[in-house]
Write an enzyme that holds these catalytic residues in place. Structure first.
Site, mmCIF file in Angstrom:
data_model
loop_
_atom_site.group_PDB
_atom_site.id
_atom_site.type_symbol
_atom_site.label_atom_id
_atom_site.label_comp_id
_atom_site.label_asym_id
_atom_site.label_seq_id
_atom_site.Cartn_x
_atom_site.Cartn_y
_atom_site.Cartn_z
ATOM 1 C CD GLU A 17 -3.863 -3.930 -5.132
ATOM 2 O OE1 GLU A 17 -2.722 -3.591 -5.968
ATOM 3 O OE2 GLU A 17 -3.820 -3.316 -3.957
ATOM 4 C CB ALA A 51 0.656 -3.066 7.220
ATOM 5 C CB ALA A 125 9.700 -1.181 0.055
#
Ligand code: FAD
Length: 287
Positions: A17, A51, A125
């Site tokens: 990631e 975010a 989510a």
């Protein structure tokens, strides 16, 4: 490129990631680091999302470019916090229309520091999983929290919400943890709740004492005394010795997880330092 659900059905995955670079220096290191990890033929990469959309265009461009030009399946992270539904729909439609992005990690996210606007039209989510599935044929992943998520009213409530969310999705990737029993406890609870979808453990290479304490505090992860003792003992020999202990501890954790038959390993590579630490763990494991 492939759907991660198909990759997992075919066998163990191992993945890295990345975060989109934010400075010129970080950009200069990004592509060489990514190419070094791509040379190891990972099952997939994933790219984080700031975010509130702080990395919206960079995340999208990186995910599309890596899928198209680097020939490594690359998943886009996406978060609900501080977004209107229409913004999320536009971005997911963009991914669908690119014709190369097949995987999305649907996350709640946290409002950016200092943000004082509306919280976002989607709260959890699970709502984003539904939105993504309504727009395209994506393979959808979600986050799971072995310790559990710091905002949860109770462990049982978090497990129940995770099981419900995972039922809508294809797989989960966990927050990092340093003791395998946290992961096994999560998987066992999900099984008892009737959910047997793949849960990939997230592995954080420790490269410095200060950074790991800060991140663990933020995510509600416990750094066990045994690990901090080893790290502090190494500190007298300098930062390289601390990094070696961090890599050794992560290798031991991965060996314990692999011995119990986990569906894969997901390394938080984030930047050049953690990426090369992750590569060493990968080499130690002989993957
Ligand atoms: P949710 O599933 O929405 O859960 C958040 C909290 O709400 C939990 O306590 C849960 O128990 C509770 N909850 C869920 N559903 C309900 C319900 N129906 N009713 C009541 N309570 C409920 N953050 C980023 O900003 N960008 C990233 O790219 C990013 N990548 C990540 C990758 C991984 C592998 C992981 C593990 C985390 C990542 N995060 C990222 C962090 C994540 O956004 C935060 O941990 C966030 O606070 C929670 O996200 P979530 O998807 O677990 O949220």
């Amino acid at each position: 490129m492939a759907k991660i659900s198909d990759i997992l059905a075919a066998g163990k995955s191992w993945s890295f990631e990345f975060s989109p670079p934010r400075t010129d220096d970080a950009w200069a290191q990004f592509w060489p680091t990514l190419d070094d990890l791509a040379a190891l033929a990972p099952s997939f990469f994933s790219v984080t999302y700031g975010a509130g959309g702080s990395t919206r265009d960079t995340t999208r461009d990186l995910v599309v470019d890596i899928n198209r030009d680097r020939q490594v399946t690359t998943m886009a992270h996406l978060t609900c916090a501080a977004h209107r539904r229409a913004e999320l729909e536009a971005l997911v439609s963009d991914y669908r229309d690119s014709g190369v992005v097949e995987n999305i990690l649907a996350l709640g996210g946290d409002p950016p520091v200092g943000y004082d606007g509306p919280p976002g039209e989607l709260t959890y989510a699970s709502e984003l999983v539904e939105l993504v599935c309504s727009i395209g044929e994506f393979s959808v992943g979600v986050a799971a929290h072995p310790e559990p998520h710091p905002r949860s009213e109770s462990v049982a409530a978090d497990r129940a919400h995770t099981a419900a969310k995972l039922e809508l999705a294809d797989f989960a990737i966990t927050q990092f943890f340093f003791e395998a029993h946290h992961y096994f406890g999560l998987v066992e609870s999900l099984k008892l709740l009737g959910c047997a979808k793949p849960v990939i453990p997230g592995i954080m290479p420790v490269t410095s004492i200060a950074s790991i304490k800060r991140m663990a505090e933020l995510q509600g992860s416990e750094v066990p005394v045994g690990l901090t003792d080893r790290l502090y003992a190494a500190e007298t020999d300098g930062p390289a010795a601390v990094r070696d202990v961090g890599i050794q501890a992560a290798t031991e954790l991965c060996e314990e997880l692999l011995a119990e038959g986990v569906p894969g390993l997901h390394f938080f590579a984030f930047n050049r330092t953690t990426a090369y630490a992750a590569r060493e763990i990968h080499q130690n494991l002989g993957l």
